[in-house]
Design an enzyme around this catalytic site. Structure first.
Site, PDB file in Angstrom:
ATOM      1  N   CYS A  58      -1.700 -13.473  47.288  1.00 42.86           N
ATOM      2  CA  CYS A  58      -1.961 -12.061  47.006  1.00 42.86           C
ATOM      3  C   CYS A  58      -3.432 -11.684  47.089  1.00 42.86           C
ATOM      4  CB  CYS A  58      -1.402 -11.673  45.635  1.00 42.86           C
ATOM      5  SG  CYS A  58      -2.394 -12.305  44.277  1.00 42.86           S
TER       6      CYS A  58
ATOM      7  N   CYS B  12      -3.746 -17.905  39.493  1.00 41.89           N
ATOM      8  CA  CYS B  12      -3.909 -16.605  40.129  1.00 41.89           C
ATOM      9  C   CYS B  12      -3.932 -15.533  39.026  1.00 41.89           C
ATOM     10  CB  CYS B  12      -2.733 -16.370  41.070  1.00 41.89           C
ATOM     11  SG  CYS B  12      -2.492 -14.650  41.521  1.00 41.89           S
TER      12      CYS B  12
ATOM     13  N   GLU C  30      24.850 -59.061  40.739  1.00 40.19           N
ATOM     14  CA  GLU C  30      25.559 -57.855  41.184  1.00 40.19           C
ATOM     15  C   GLU C  30      24.600 -56.684  41.330  1.00 40.19           C
ATOM     16  OE1 GLU C  30      28.370 -57.296  38.014  1.00 40.19           O
ATOM     17  OE2 GLU C  30      29.052 -59.381  38.110  1.00 40.19           O
TER      18      GLU C  30
ATOM     19  N   CYS D  51      -6.175 -16.468  45.445  1.00 40.99           N
ATOM     20  CA  CYS D  51      -4.756 -16.782  45.575  1.00 40.99           C
ATOM     21  C   CYS D  51      -4.299 -16.533  47.010  1.00 40.99           C
ATOM     22  CB  CYS D  51      -3.929 -15.926  44.612  1.00 40.99           C
ATOM     23  SG  CYS D  51      -2.150 -16.057  44.908  1.00 40.99           S
TER      24      CYS D  51
ATOM     25  N   ASP E 112      23.443 -47.144  40.466  1.00 40.03           N
ATOM     26  CA  ASP E 112      22.784 -46.089  39.697  1.00 40.03           C
ATOM     27  C   ASP E 112      23.745 -44.913  39.549  1.00 40.03           C
ATOM     28  OD1 ASP E 112      20.847 -44.882  38.288  1.00 40.03           O
ATOM     29  OD2 ASP E 112      19.540 -44.443  39.988  1.00 40.03           O
TER      30      ASP E 112
ATOM     31  N   LYS F 299      22.958 -53.314  40.793  1.00 37.79           N
ATOM     32  CA  LYS F 299      23.059 -52.408  39.647  1.00 37.79           C
ATOM     33  C   LYS F 299      23.208 -50.998  40.205  1.00 37.79           C
ATOM     34  CE  LYS F 299      20.883 -51.352  35.231  1.00 37.79           C
ATOM     35  NZ  LYS F 299      20.730 -49.918  35.345  1.00 37.79           N
TER      36      LYS F 299
ATOM     37  N   TYR G  75      33.025 -53.535  37.166  1.00 37.83           N
ATOM     38  CA  TYR G  75      32.232 -54.756  37.033  1.00 37.83           C
ATOM     39  C   TYR G  75      32.403 -55.490  35.709  1.00 37.83           C
ATOM     40  CZ  TYR G  75      29.001 -51.228  35.162  1.00 37.83           C
ATOM     41  OH  TYR G  75      28.444 -50.187  34.482  1.00 37.83           O
TER      42      TYR G  75
ATOM     43  N   CYS H 135       1.241 -10.133  42.321  1.00 36.31           N
ATOM     44  CA  CYS H 135       1.282 -11.285  43.228  1.00 36.31           C
ATOM     45  C   CYS H 135       2.746 -11.556  43.558  1.00 36.31           C
ATOM     46  CB  CYS H 135       0.665 -12.508  42.558  1.00 36.31           C
ATOM     47  SG  CYS H 135       0.867 -14.016  43.522  1.00 36.31           S
TER      48      CYS H 135
ATOM     49  N   LYS I 132      15.034 -54.950  37.659  1.00 39.19           N
ATOM     50  CA  LYS I 132      14.851 -53.646  38.303  1.00 39.19           C
ATOM     51  C   LYS I 132      13.981 -53.749  39.558  1.00 39.19           C
ATOM     52  CE  LYS I 132      16.584 -50.441  35.398  1.00 39.19           C
ATOM     53  NZ  LYS I 132      15.678 -49.489  34.899  1.00 39.19           N
TER      54      LYS I 132
HETATM   55  S1  IVH Z   1      27.244 -54.966  32.983  1.00 35.13           S
HETATM   56  C1  IVH Z   1      27.313 -55.782  28.521  1.00 35.13           C
HETATM   57  N1  IVH Z   1      27.102 -54.754  35.601  1.00 35.13           N
HETATM   58  O1  IVH Z   1      23.669 -50.596  33.970  1.00 35.13           O
HETATM   59  C2  IVH Z   1      26.931 -55.478  29.925  1.00 35.13           C
HETATM   60  N2  IVH Z   1      26.211 -52.970  34.298  1.00 35.13           N
HETATM   61  O2  IVH Z   1      21.571 -50.845  31.745  1.00 35.13           O
HETATM   62  C3  IVH Z   1      27.491 -54.206  30.423  1.00 35.13           C
HETATM   63  N3  IVH Z   1      25.341 -51.079  35.612  1.00 35.13           N
HETATM   64  O3  IVH Z   1      25.437 -49.501  31.160  1.00 35.13           O
HETATM   65  C4  IVH Z   1      26.992 -53.769  31.723  1.00 35.13           C
HETATM   66  N4  IVH Z   1      25.821 -51.909  37.592  1.00 35.13           N
HETATM   67  O4  IVH Z   1      25.876 -48.370  33.444  1.00 35.13           O
HETATM   68  C5  IVH Z   1      26.806 -54.181  34.423  1.00 35.13           C
HETATM   69  N5  IVH Z   1      27.118 -54.703  37.910  1.00 35.13           N
HETATM   70  C6  IVH Z   1      26.820 -54.125  36.748  1.00 35.13           C
HETATM   71  C7  IVH Z   1      26.203 -52.834  36.664  1.00 35.13           C
HETATM   72  C8  IVH Z   1      25.904 -52.293  35.413  1.00 35.13           C
HETATM   73  C9  IVH Z   1      25.317 -50.872  36.933  1.00 35.13           C
HETATM   74  C10 IVH Z   1      24.827 -50.105  34.603  1.00 35.13           C
HETATM   75  C11 IVH Z   1      25.780 -49.788  33.497  1.00 35.13           C
HETATM   76  C12 IVH Z   1      25.128 -50.267  32.256  1.00 35.13           C
HETATM   77  C13 IVH Z   1      23.697 -50.219  32.625  1.00 35.13           C
HETATM   78  C14 IVH Z   1      22.889 -51.195  31.788  1.00 35.13           C
END
Ligand code: IVH
Length: 701
Positions: free
Chosen positions: A422, A437, A125, A419, A129, A127, A237, A443, A325
């Site tokens: 000035c 400066c 899935e 600078c 942000d 992740k 999720y 300035c 990541k």
């Molecule tokens: S599962 C026990 N699924 O990433 C597992 N987390 O570093 C609970 N996040 O706290 C998290 N997308 O804020 C899960 N598809 C996803 C996610 C996700 C973003 C975030 C979430 C979590 C953090 C973990």
């Protein structure tokens, strides 16, 4: 700082580093979670976290009980109600490479007693942000919303979640569990983020660094009407407390909640092999820039709930899931020009103007070059093709020059010794990286930056006097000094009433400025007048003394009580009291005395004090408590209060709160599962208190 190889660290060095990293990360966490205003890039933060993990792996006995690998997120902000999570909201471990992914899947197979290369099914899935949330439904009705907080207790954001259109307030189907907590991520789309920032810029308000911060700042509003104005979205999720788990896999859960009306991410995928995970990672990394929201990696979860249950949890993270990541986002572009920006304290910062380039969905057109040594070290020239990096957020950086693409026209940058704003000399001290400066307030660049600082959020916090307006007012001569802010209304009125001025075209009154009107001028004056009484810490901070941030300002206020006391000592160069403050050293004291030695600073202060009142600082510390003046250490999990609460309580009673136990410690307050600190206390004969004993002691006068 050059870091030592972990294999070469002595135990003492390792302990010192673990402590340093813990402090650094706690500070970064506070900036990120509490103030929505991070100063580390995601890459820098991850690097710290990583180093911490590796050191802990080599020296498991030195692991701090409240270090970064144990603690998640940040303590709860006090203004919000609290919600205790029945099922804790956990975090995920991170990996950064294919090898680590192979280790992860192999580790799972080993744990389950399978052959190393057994293929099991994963849910992959994106992740998102954003910020995680939990939403509780009882009999299909949404009843309670919470943030993650420290994982155990979050903030009550019920009203805020209600105004997010992606969250259904009632759900209907015959198979919905009576109690259902869904969890997921609240985020702001890239487009909505850009629109919000454009609007804020127009109104002279603070800009958000990235969509995540904008989402955090918008969600955690005590007034849910503000949340409503901002466009937030969410994906579900996972789940928390559920009366009857009717799904047997992650993918089945996602499908069920989707049918019940929740938004799930369309990019969620089922992968049957490790190869499929890698392929999906490569695919999403490319697709990332085209997504309408920021993602910072992929989460892999074993799909089967039976397997999840067998695998269980490590301290704060599941063994059955991991976050892979993405590397920092990079792009190639050309340096069109290098120019110098002059900051509040006179620092000359080189900035590269770039050929605009799309980096992960954000158009980047300049990057900071930090200072002249950095330009020399990386051998950056005007006209060079460079790799730039937007490491999750903040200002983009130049990673390196692509030397093969350098043309003979590429031009070395002569760092000015004068600078550019000035004309005063710009000098570089031996031991400093920056050139400054020497023009001070003559300035214009420094004067403007100081004014911007003066009205900024943690200083006078004057709504309506944003960066852009401040610059305009300065250039037009409307505001040149802080005191001018407080005479503005008078001067404006005089101009308006003046017959001759009235015969003019009128452009001199604020009411006649383009885009302004009677209402906006009234609002501005109202905002200014509300700040004629100012707290002592804010006032000291607003002066913009080098090195004196909000924390130091508070320390000074606390120790001097009134501005007059502080000023008198400083003017006489008497630093005895100042140096006695824990946290203020020689260098800072020198900067403060130097500030008061400059005549124009005294003039500015005197002019200001004719128009505003600085409130005396009332110290609310209760020095009659038996723990006043004592050094206390908290360890383990407290049950009846959060760590932040306990700490605040101790501080308010005049105690010092330390992070580790030493012979100077007076009390160690021990919660559940306390580790090495409790043992150390016993060894040193330090008094150990339970949470209840501490509460009783704290209540005594
Ligand atoms: S599962 C026990 N699924 O990433 C597992 N987390 O570093 C609970 N996040 O706290 C998290 N997308 O804020 C899960 N598809 C996803 C996610 C996700 C973003 C975030 C979430 C979590 C953090 C973990």
């Amino acid at each position: 700082m050059l870091e030592k190889e972990i294999s070469e660290l002595s135990p003492a060095e390792a302990a010192a580093e673990l402590k340093r990293i813990a402090e650094e990360m706690a500070k970064a966490d506070e900036a990120y979670y509490q103030n929505d205003d991070p100063y580390l890039t995601d890459a820098q933060y991850d690097a710290l976290k990583r180093r911490n993990e590796l050191i802990e792996k080599r020296f498991p006995e030195l692991k701090l009980t409240d270090g970064p690998s144990v603690r998640i997120g940040a303590a709860v902000r006090s203004e919000f109600g609290k919600v205790k999570h029945k099922i804790p909201m956990l975090s995920l471990g991170d990996i950064f490479s294919e090898e680590e992914l192979a280790d992860f899947t192999a580790g799972i197979n080993r744990f389950l007693g399978y052959e190393t290369d057994t293929q099991i099914t994963y849910s992959a899935e994106p992740k998102i942000d954003g910020l995680s949330f939990s939403a509780r439904y009882e009999h299909g009705k949404f009843v309670k919303g919470a943030t993650r907080g420290d994982g155990t207790t979050g903030e009550d954001i019920t009203e805020n979640l209600k105004v997010i259109k992606d969250l259904p307030l009632t759900i209907e189907a015959d198979n919905i569990p009576e109690i259902l907590e869904v969890r997921g991520e609240v985020y702001m789309s890239k487009a909505d983020f850009l629109e919000l920032n454009a609007q804020n810029e127009k109104e002279g308000k603070k800009l958000f660094a990235n969509p995540r911060n904008a989402a955090a700042g918008s969600l955690r509003q005590l007034d849910a009407n503000i949340t409503k104005e901002r466009k937030l979205s969410l994906f579900v999720y996972t789940w928390g407390d559920v009366s009857d788990i009717i799904w047997d896999s992650q993918s089945q859960f996602l499908e069920d909640v989707r049918q019940w009306g929740f938004k799930t991410n369309p990019y969620n995928r089922i992968c049957h092999t490790t190869q499929a995970l890698t392929d999906y990672f490569e695919y999403l990394m490319k697709e990332r820039a085209n997504l309408p929201y920021d993602i910072d990696g992929i989460v892999y979860k074993t799909d089967s709930l039976a397997l999840q249950n067998r695998l269980g949890f490590l301290t704060r993270t599941p063994r059955w899931a991991i976050a892979h990541k993405f590397p920092a986002e990079q792009a190639f572009t050309k340096i069109n020009n290098i120019r110098i920006q002059v900051g509040r304290t006179g620092a000359l910062t080189p900035v590269a103007d770039l050929e605009p380039v799309n980096v992960g969905g954000v158009i980047v057109s300049h990057a900071t070059l930090h200072n002249e040594d950095e330009i020399r070290r990386k051998d950056i020239r005007i006209g060079d093709t460079v790799v730039i990096q937007r490491a999750g957020d903040v200002i983009p950086q130049v990673v390196e020059v692509v030397k093969e693409k350098r043309t003979p026209e590429a031009e070395e940058f002569d760092f000015p010794h004068i600078c550019p704003m000035c004309g005063a000399h710009a000098i570089k001290e031996e031991d400093e990286a920056v050139r400054r400066c020497t023009g001070g307030l003559t300035c214009p660049a420094q004067a403007i930056e100081r004014l911007k600082h003066f009205v900024s959020r943690e200083a006078f916090d004057i709504e309506g006097l944003g960066a852009k307006i401040m610059e305009e007012f300065y250039h037009e001569g409307i505001i040149r000094t802080p005191a001018d802010i407080f005479t503005l209304e008078e001067r404006n009125k005089k101009l308006r009433d003046d017959l001759f001025a009235a015969l003019d075209d009128g452009s001199i009154y604020l009411e006649n400025r383009e885009g302004w009107g009677k209402k906006s001028v009234e609002n501005l004056f109202k905002a200014i007048n509300e700040r004629r009484d100012i707290s002592l810490p804010r006032f000291i901070y607003a002066l913009g003394i080098r090195q004196v941030g909000t924390a130091t300002s508070r320390l000074i206020a606390k120790n001097y009580g009134s501005f007059a006391n502080f000023r008198n000592d400083m003017i006489q160069g008497d630093t005895e009291k100042l140096l006695a403050i824990d946290g203020i050293g020689e260098a800072m004291a020198n900067d403060i005395v130097e500030f008061f030695a400059e005549e124009h600073n005294i003039k500015t202060i005197n002019e200001l004090l004719q128009r505003i009142q600085v409130e005396d600082f009332i110290d609310e510390t209760d020095y009659n408590s038996p723990i006043a003046g004592k050094t206390v250490v908290f360890t383990g999990t407290l049950e009846k209060m959060t760590r932040a609460e306990a700490k605040a309580k101790a501080l308010s009673l005049g105690a010092k709160v330390a992070g580790s136990v030493s012979k100077n410690t007076d009390y160690v307050i021990v919660g559940a599962d306390a580790g090495s600190k409790a043992a150390k206390a016993q060894e040193l004969g330090v008094t150990i208190l339970s949470e209840d004993e501490f509460t009783i002691l704290a209540a005594q006068k």
